[in-house]
Design an enzyme around this catalytic site. Structure first.
Site, mmCIF file in Angstrom:
data_model
loop_
_atom_site.group_PDB
_atom_site.id
_atom_site.type_symbol
_atom_site.label_atom_id
_atom_site.label_comp_id
_atom_site.label_asym_id
_atom_site.label_seq_id
_atom_site.Cartn_x
_atom_site.Cartn_y
_atom_site.Cartn_z
ATOM 1 N N CYS A 72 26.358 83.849 49.765
ATOM 2 C CA CYS A 72 25.465 84.103 48.633
ATOM 3 C C CYS A 72 24.252 84.919 49.088
ATOM 4 C CB CYS A 72 24.946 82.792 48.051
ATOM 5 S SG CYS A 72 26.213 81.587 47.707
ATOM 6 N N ASN A 132 31.964 72.878 47.638
ATOM 7 C CA ASN A 132 31.524 74.191 48.102
ATOM 8 C C ASN A 132 30.148 74.444 47.487
ATOM 9 O OD1 ASN A 132 31.533 77.390 47.511
ATOM 10 N ND2 ASN A 132 32.833 77.000 49.280
ATOM 11 N N ASN A 134 35.480 84.340 54.085
ATOM 12 C CA ASN A 134 35.230 84.581 52.679
ATOM 13 C C ASN A 134 35.716 86.008 52.378
ATOM 14 O OD1 ASN A 134 34.156 84.398 50.027
ATOM 15 N ND2 ASN A 134 32.631 82.946 50.778
ATOM 16 N N LYS A 146 35.505 74.647 43.572
ATOM 17 C CA LYS A 146 34.756 75.840 43.159
ATOM 18 C C LYS A 146 33.297 75.696 43.556
ATOM 19 C CE LYS A 146 33.477 79.578 41.116
ATOM 20 N NZ LYS A 146 33.800 80.839 41.805
ATOM 21 N N GLY A 192 43.439 88.184 49.430
ATOM 22 C CA GLY A 192 44.884 88.358 49.339
ATOM 23 C C GLY A 192 45.485 88.905 50.619
ATOM 24 N N GLY A 229 44.465 85.549 52.850
ATOM 25 C CA GLY A 229 45.791 86.154 52.736
ATOM 26 C C GLY A 229 46.953 85.308 53.204
ATOM 27 N N LYS A 239 30.874 78.136 55.769
ATOM 28 C CA LYS A 239 31.909 79.131 55.447
ATOM 29 C C LYS A 239 31.366 80.531 55.687
ATOM 30 C CE LYS A 239 35.224 80.632 52.047
ATOM 31 N NZ LYS A 239 35.853 80.359 50.761
ATOM 32 N N GLY A 274 30.946 85.635 40.338
ATOM 33 C CA GLY A 274 29.516 85.317 40.252
ATOM 34 C C GLY A 274 29.245 83.831 40.305
ATOM 35 N N LEU A 275 30.058 83.108 41.062
ATOM 36 C CA LEU A 275 29.872 81.658 41.232
ATOM 37 C C LEU A 275 29.763 80.909 39.899
ATOM 38 C CD1 LEU A 275 27.436 81.290 44.286
ATOM 39 C CD2 LEU A 275 29.897 81.674 44.277
HETATM 40 C C1 LIG Z 1 38.797 84.326 42.172
HETATM 41 C C2 LIG Z 1 38.148 83.901 43.462
HETATM 42 C C3 LIG Z 1 37.003 83.087 43.435
HETATM 43 C C4 LIG Z 1 36.395 82.683 44.612
HETATM 44 N N1 LIG Z 1 35.299 81.866 44.546
HETATM 45 C C5 LIG Z 1 34.749 81.390 45.714
HETATM 46 C C6 LIG Z 1 33.686 80.437 45.693
HETATM 47 O O1 LIG Z 1 33.240 79.989 44.621
HETATM 48 N N2 LIG Z 1 33.174 80.001 46.879
HETATM 49 C C7 LIG Z 1 33.670 80.439 48.081
HETATM 50 O O2 LIG Z 1 33.188 80.003 49.134
HETATM 51 N N3 LIG Z 1 34.694 81.323 48.136
HETATM 52 C C8 LIG Z 1 35.246 81.801 46.986
HETATM 53 N N4 LIG Z 1 36.306 82.688 47.051
HETATM 54 C C9 LIG Z 1 36.823 83.124 48.351
HETATM 55 C C10 LIG Z 1 38.043 82.322 48.774
HETATM 56 O O3 LIG Z 1 37.750 80.944 48.883
HETATM 57 C C11 LIG Z 1 38.617 82.841 50.091
HETATM 58 O O4 LIG Z 1 37.623 82.720 51.098
HETATM 59 C C12 LIG Z 1 39.060 84.287 50.036
HETATM 60 O O5 LIG Z 1 39.618 84.586 48.784
HETATM 61 C C13 LIG Z 1 40.095 84.636 51.127
HETATM 62 O O6 LIG Z 1 41.255 83.846 51.036
HETATM 63 P P1 LIG Z 1 42.590 84.284 50.229
HETATM 64 O O7 LIG Z 1 42.932 85.676 50.645
HETATM 65 O O8 LIG Z 1 43.613 83.271 50.590
HETATM 66 O O9 LIG Z 1 42.215 84.229 48.779
HETATM 67 C C14 LIG Z 1 36.929 83.111 45.862
HETATM 68 C C15 LIG Z 1 38.070 83.917 45.887
HETATM 69 C C16 LIG Z 1 38.691 84.311 44.712
HETATM 70 C C17 LIG Z 1 39.920 85.171 44.781
#
Ligand SMILES: Cc1cc2nc3c(=O)[nH]c(=O)nc-3n(C[C@H](O)[C@H](O)[C@H](O)COP(=O)(O)O)c2cc1C
Ligand SMILES: Cc1cc2nc3c(=O)[nH]c(=O)nc-3n(C[C@H](O)[C@H](O)[C@H](O)COP(=O)(O)OP(=O)(O)OC[C@H]3O[C@@H](n4cnc5c(N)ncnc54)[C@H](O)[C@@H]3O)c2cc1C
Ligand code: FES
Lengths: 300, 254
Positions: free
Chosen positions: A129, A98, A191, A44, A216, A243, A164, A71-72
């Protein structure tokens, strides 16, 4: 069959990791799946100070995806060091921290502090960010900011440095070039995409912040296209995500030019998906006589 | 917490738009207040697992139940579940209702989608010989579930229109009683009911434990998505991991 992935000074045991923000700092899912089989846990987002996170509700389901505005939220460096780092250090797979911040100096100070720890394999710099000094424009939307930040981070660590990238830009290839010029070891993409859902009864956005991050299955074609574009622009290893729910989806990313992948939102559907994706990649390589991940590249 | 395969034993409509689902349970023993997340469909739509509180657990038969309301895509699909259908379950999740403070009588209120967990709680506390007062509220008689009510407790049904049981809300009923000093209040259901319960408990200087709901993704404490605001220095707690049962005094009531 060689499943390892080399990124800068480091090697990951296999290409399938779990995406930042969807897996906490590993403890929770560690009770459900065998972490030793993961290529990496991308932890996270961590920031210098404790972030309580955004107003609620923070999530809403969307067609084949979801919006989030977390919100991180994270305990901040001090509590991370005491409460989370020991677990990551003892974890049976590599941990990637991260890193988030509001200004350049936040990132630099945090990476310097993290260098005191031995809990991690490398860094993934979250440049989605908003930069308070650039009027809230995300670091990752501007080539100058990306190159400058990467350049300043580079001398601080010998560990793998992954930038990223956000897909909310005109040409993600240009941003990847800036990361490469700054000395990054790899880029990860994507992201979340910016999205909004409006509650028509209340006549306001469902998520109080208005826009939020879309992830997703819905974002997969966008992610694959971004990775393909990046691969045309840089020679750095690319970590593809967005996704991925099955091995076929991960293989699309690898064929588009990625050397590794991450599974995020799919964990919320079934925590076993990352391990199934890894097994599927192995089966595909086996069936097609691939001996290393490089065999995925250069087919079109 | 474990992820396991479950088979549907039965799924039947127990009140208008409310269903009782009984299924096999292979995970650790669940306690009142705890919940599960499930998926019983394939594909991306709906996407996320859905959380439901448990309404009973039969240790001898290794079966559990939940009561759900047909609301949107996932719960609409669930209404079609038949005996023998498969479900993917993650559970038990979250914390439990705390035991009543020593010497206090449990007063348990529920309504709507909060009916399941309070039935489970009332049953457990009855078995422990604590003779709870269980007050369930519904819109009208069509919404009163035809389910097994726990023995050994004083049960009162309220309906808004008086078509079954007492006329009025659960809170109206509680306020009409003058023997509730020395209670430990419990609640799960619509927000106005929980808020009314909280206010009553504060007036009486009595403990109040409520179970709340928020949209969930991981359900296990990893994503911070299910946060709710609280009157504590850390500002937010996770419903799935820090709850779903909270001391009503730490919640922000609007
Ligand atoms: C609930 C949630 C929290 C996330 N928190 C972060 C984060 O703290 N730092 C970050 O770089 N990306 C964060 N992401 C983005 C994911 O790491 C990823 O880049 C994005 O969801 C696309 O991949 P996915 O479709 O497999 O989820 C978050 C995504 C979700 C769904
Ligand atoms: C801890 C907990 C226990 C619950 N227990 C019960 C129960 O015993 N019986 C019952 O009928 N319902 C219960 N719910 C609510 C139930 O999860 C929702 O009704 C269900 O998710 C709706 O899905 P849907 O696709 O049918 O409807 P949707 O149209 O998707 O949603 C209808 C409403 O349900 C809520 N919801 C949607 N997605 C989620 C999600 N992923 N997580 C949580 N809530 C969501 C939202 O408030 C939304 O407005 C509980 C929720 C939580 C958090
Ligand atoms: S749903 Fe992920 S932390 Fe609660």
């Amino acid at each position: 069959m060689d499943l390892t992935v080399t990124i800068g000074s480091g090697t990951l045991p296999n290409p399938v990791g779990v995406a930042s923000g969807t897996f906490g700092f590993g403890e929770e899912y560690g009770r459900l799946i065998d972490l030793s089989r993961l290529g990496a846990v991308y932890a996270k987002a961590l920031t210098l100070e404790h972030r309580p996170g955004n107003d609620t509700p923070r999530m809403v389901e969307t067609p084949s995806g979801m919006l989030n505005s977390i919100g991180l939220a994270n305990p901040g460096w001090e509590r991370f060091r005491v409460e989370k780092a020991p677990f990551l250090r003892d974890m049976a797979c590599p941990a990637v921290l991260n890193i988030g911040g509001k200004k350049e100096s936040d990132y630099l100070e945090l990476v310097e502090k993290c260098e005191e720890l031995d809990c991690h394999w490398g860094y993934e710099i979250n440049i989605s960010c908003p930069n308070v000094k650039a009027g809230g424009l995300a670091f990752g939307t501007d080539t100058h900011q990306v190159e400058s930040l990467t350049k300043k981070l580079r001398p601080l660590t010998k560990k793998p440095l992954i930038m990223k990238l956000t897909p909310n830009v005109t040409d993600i290839g240009e941003i990847a070039k800036a990361a490469e010029a700054g000395g990054a070891d790899a880029v990860s993409a994507i992201n979340t995409l910016k999205g909004m859902v409006i509650d028509t009864k209340k006549r306001r956005p469902v998520i109080p912040a208005g826009t939020a991050g879309l992830s997703g299955a819905a974002v997969r074609p966008v992610g694959v296209a971004c990775v393909y574009r990046i691969a045309q622009c840089v020679s750095l290893p690319i970590i593809g995500l967005g996704g991925i729910f099955t091995a076929d989806h991960a293989i699309q990313y690898l064929l588009a030019g990625a050397s590794a992948v991450q599974v995020g939102t799919a964990l919320f559907v079934d925590p076993r998906i990352p391990l199934q994706v890894l097994e599927g990649i192995e089966a595909y390589m086996d069936a097609n006589g691939f001996t290393s991940l490089k065999d995925f590249h250069g087919h079109f | 917490m474990e992820q396991f395969h479950s088979e549907v034993i039965s799924c039947r409509e127990s009140a208008r738009d409310y269903y009782e689902l009984i299924f096999t349970w292979k995970g650790p023993v669940p306690l009142p207040g705890q919940f599960l997340t499930l998926r019983c469909w394939e594909g991306d739509s709906p996407l996320l697992r859905r959380p439901f509180a448990l309404s009973s657990y039969d240790a001898a038969e290794r079966r559990a139940s939940l009561i759900f309301q047909k609301r949107g895509p996932a719960t609409s699909l669930m209404t079609h579940l038949k005996t023998g259908d498969h479900m993917d379950i993650l559970g038990p999740l979250g914390g439990t209702f705390p035991p009543p403070e020593t010497g206090r009588r449990p007063v348990i209120t529920g309504g709507g989608i909060g009916t399941g967990p309070v039935l489970f709680l009332a049953d457990a506390l009855s078995r422990a010989g604590l003779r709870p007062l269980l007050v369930l509220g519904f819109r009208d008689k069509n919404f009163v579930p035809r389910v097994h009510l726990p023995l050994g407790c004083e049960t009162v049904i309220c309906t808004d229109d008086g078509s079954a049981g007492q006329e009025g809300t659960v809170i109206d009923y509680l306020r009409s009683r003058d023997d509730l000093a020395g209670s430990h209040f419990y609640g799960c259901g619509p927000n106005p009911m929980l808020k009314g319960l909280h206010e009553l408990a504060v007036e009486q200087n009595a403990p109040c434990s409520v179970s709340v709901e928020e949209v969930m993704a991981c359900g296990i404490g990893a994503c911070q998505g299910c946060a709710i605001p609280v009157n504590l220095p850390r500002k937010f707690l996770r419903v799935c991991q820090d709850g779903p049962v909270f001391d009503s005094r730490i919640l922000v009531w609007t």
